[in-house]
Design a protein around this motif. Structure first.
Motif, PDB file in Angstrom:
ATOM      1  N   UNK A 140       0.834  -1.203   0.000  1.00 16.95           N
ATOM      2  CA  UNK A 140       0.000   0.000   0.000  1.00 16.95           C
ATOM      3  C   UNK A 140       0.868   1.253   0.000  1.00 16.95           C
ATOM      4  N   UNK A 141       1.940   1.247   0.805  1.00 18.15           N
ATOM      5  CA  UNK A 141       2.832   2.411   0.858  1.00 18.15           C
ATOM      6  C   UNK A 141       3.423   2.715  -0.518  1.00 18.15           C
ATOM      7  N   UNK A 142       3.875   1.685  -1.220  1.00 15.89           N
ATOM      8  CA  UNK A 142       4.464   1.866  -2.551  1.00 15.89           C
ATOM      9  C   UNK A 142       3.407   2.388  -3.521  1.00 15.89           C
ATOM     10  N   UNK A 143       2.209   1.821  -3.476  1.00 19.07           N
ATOM     11  CA  UNK A 143       1.134   2.280  -4.369  1.00 19.07           C
ATOM     12  C   UNK A 143       0.796   3.751  -4.108  1.00 19.07           C
ATOM     13  N   UNK A 144       0.808   4.151  -2.848  1.00 14.90           N
ATOM     14  CA  UNK A 144       0.529   5.549  -2.510  1.00 14.90           C
ATOM     15  C   UNK A 144       1.668   6.456  -2.985  1.00 14.90           C
ATOM     16  N   UNK A 145       2.910   6.004  -2.803  1.00 15.46           N
ATOM     17  CA  UNK A 145       4.057   6.808  -3.256  1.00 15.46           C
ATOM     18  C   UNK A 145       4.027   7.018  -4.764  1.00 15.46           C
ATOM     19  N   UNK A 146       3.494   6.048  -5.487  1.00 13.74           N
ATOM     20  CA  UNK A 146       3.436   6.136  -6.946  1.00 13.74           C
ATOM     21  C   UNK A 146       2.121   6.742  -7.453  1.00 13.74           C
ATOM     22  N   UNK A 147       1.229   7.115  -6.531  1.00 12.59           N
ATOM     23  CA  UNK A 147       0.012   7.806  -6.908  1.00 12.59           C
ATOM     24  C   UNK A 147      -1.145   6.921  -7.326  1.00 12.59           C
ATOM     25  N   UNK A 148      -1.043   5.606  -7.120  1.00 12.42           N
ATOM     26  CA  UNK A 148      -2.123   4.699  -7.503  1.00 12.42           C
ATOM     27  C   UNK A 148      -3.261   4.696  -6.487  1.00 12.42           C
ATOM     28  N   UNK A 149      -2.928   4.942  -5.220  1.00  9.92           N
ATOM     29  CA  UNK A 149      -3.953   5.082  -4.185  1.00  9.92           C
ATOM     30  C   UNK A 149      -3.610   6.325  -3.359  1.00  9.92           C
ATOM     31  N   UNK A 150      -4.575   6.809  -2.606  1.00  7.05           N
ATOM     32  CA  UNK A 150      -4.315   7.982  -1.770  1.00  7.05           C
ATOM     33  C   UNK A 150      -3.598   7.551  -0.491  1.00  7.05           C
ATOM     34  N   UNK A 151      -2.860   8.459   0.148  1.00  3.97           N
ATOM     35  CA  UNK A 151      -2.196   8.108   1.408  1.00  3.97           C
ATOM     36  C   UNK A 151      -3.181   7.605   2.473  1.00  3.97           C
ATOM     37  N   UNK A 152      -4.416   8.083   2.424  1.00  2.21           N
ATOM     38  CA  UNK A 152      -5.434   7.652   3.388  1.00  2.21           C
ATOM     39  C   UNK A 152      -5.833   6.194   3.199  1.00  2.21           C
ATOM     40  N   UNK A 153      -5.563   5.638   2.021  1.00  5.44           N
ATOM     41  CA  UNK A 153      -5.923   4.246   1.734  1.00  5.44           C
ATOM     42  C   UNK A 153      -4.861   3.239   2.186  1.00  5.44           C
ATOM     43  N   UNK A 154      -3.713   3.722   2.659  1.00  6.11           N
ATOM     44  CA  UNK A 154      -2.659   2.833   3.136  1.00  6.11           C
ATOM     45  C   UNK A 154      -3.122   2.200   4.445  1.00  6.11           C
ATOM     46  N   UNK A 155      -3.169   0.866   4.475  1.00  4.57           N
ATOM     47  CA  UNK A 155      -3.633   0.142   5.661  1.00  4.57           C
ATOM     48  C   UNK A 155      -2.511   0.021   6.685  1.00  4.57           C
ATOM     49  N   UNK A 156      -2.814   0.479   7.899  1.00  8.11           N
ATOM     50  CA  UNK A 156      -1.822   0.518   8.960  1.00  8.11           C
ATOM     51  C   UNK A 156      -2.531   0.430  10.297  1.00  8.11           C
ATOM     52  N   UNK A 157      -1.855  -0.063  11.312  1.00 12.49           N
ATOM     53  CA  UNK A 157      -2.439  -0.020  12.649  1.00 12.49           C
ATOM     54  C   UNK A 157      -1.346  -0.001  13.712  1.00 12.49           C
ATOM     55  N   UNK A 158      -1.687   0.632  14.821  1.00 14.73           N
ATOM     56  CA  UNK A 158      -0.810   0.698  15.977  1.00 14.73           C
ATOM     57  C   UNK A 158      -1.211  -0.440  16.912  1.00 14.73           C
ATOM     58  N   UNK A 159      -0.230  -1.227  17.321  1.00 14.93           N
ATOM     59  CA  UNK A 159      -0.481  -2.361  18.210  1.00 14.93           C
ATOM     60  C   UNK A 159       0.131  -2.075  19.580  1.00 14.93           C
ATOM     61  N   UNK A 160      -0.714  -2.074  20.590  1.00 14.32           N
ATOM     62  CA  UNK A 160      -0.249  -1.956  21.966  1.00 14.32           C
ATOM     63  C   UNK A 160      -0.090  -3.365  22.528  1.00 14.32           C
ATOM     64  N   UNK A 161       0.596  -3.492  23.622  1.00 20.69           N
ATOM     65  CA  UNK A 161       0.736  -4.775  24.319  1.00 20.69           C
ATOM     66  C   UNK A 161       1.364  -5.862  23.454  1.00 20.69           C
ATOM     67  N   UNK A 162       2.380  -5.480  22.672  1.00 21.28           N
ATOM     68  CA  UNK A 162       3.138  -6.455  21.889  1.00 21.28           C
ATOM     69  C   UNK A 162       4.221  -7.029  22.795  1.00 21.28           C
ATOM     70  N   UNK A 163       4.286  -8.347  22.865  1.00 22.90           N
ATOM     71  CA  UNK A 163       5.262  -9.021  23.714  1.00 22.90           C
ATOM     72  C   UNK A 163       6.572  -9.195  22.959  1.00 22.90           C
ATOM     73  N   UNK A 164       7.658  -8.664  23.530  1.00 17.53           N
ATOM     74  CA  UNK A 164       8.996  -8.897  22.994  1.00 17.53           C
ATOM     75  C   UNK A 164       9.396 -10.302  23.422  1.00 17.53           C
TER      76      UNK A 164
END
Length: 152
Positions: A28-52
């Motif tokens: 998604x990031x690459x597609x947004x950088x190349x203008x194929x999708x908008x930056x808002x369409x890049x799928x991302x999430x913040x994960x809390x409570x990740x165990x190292x």
């Protein structure tokens, strides 16, 4: 493929390192950088409570997060778990961000648990190590005198 090890988490609360990280679909990031999708369409999430977890090899994400990010399956591997060896699915192109460090990694799908694990491979690549005494991740140096990267 080789074996990937997942830990037995029972009774391991002491000295645990729990962190927050961001996972993003790199395609998604690459597609947004190349203008194929908008930056808002890049799928991302913040994960809390990740165990190292130094007993895990890869970044391990719950199936629900993999689905939310729309990651592409890249293969399967035998995974050693507390319940024995099982078949696991590997997904490609996860952009992992922890503080100022980031990189693109494969991840292993977790079907039995709803939390994520940060394994040793992404930690080594990003120059991070668990500080069990202070229960946090230590950022290894990367300046003109010292660096965690080497070509020897």
């Amino acid at each position: 493929m080789g074996k990937l090890v997942l830990p037995n988490l029972q009774g391991k609360q002491m000295g645990q390192v729990i962190i927050t990280l961001t996972v993003t679909n790199r395609i998604d990031q690459v597609l947004a950088q190349r203008g194929f999708i908008s930056p808002e369409e890049v799928r991302s999430c913040i994960l809390d409570n990740v165990l190292v977890d130094t007993g895990a090899t890869l970044l391990c994400l719950p199936a629900s997060i993999i689905s939310q990010l729309g990651l592409v399956q890249g293969g399967e591997a035998q995974v050693e778990t507390a319940a024995g060896v099982q078949q696991g699915r590997i997904f490609r192109d996860v952009e992992l961000s922890i503080g100022e460090r980031q990189g693109t990694f494969d991840c292993l799908e977790l079907t039995e648990v709803a939390y994520a694990l940060l394994g040793v491979t992404p930690m080594e690549v990003l120059g991070l190590e668990p500080d069990l005494k202070n229960r946090k991740l230590r950022v290894l140096p990367m300046n003109s005198e010292q660096t965690y990267l080497s070509v020897l």
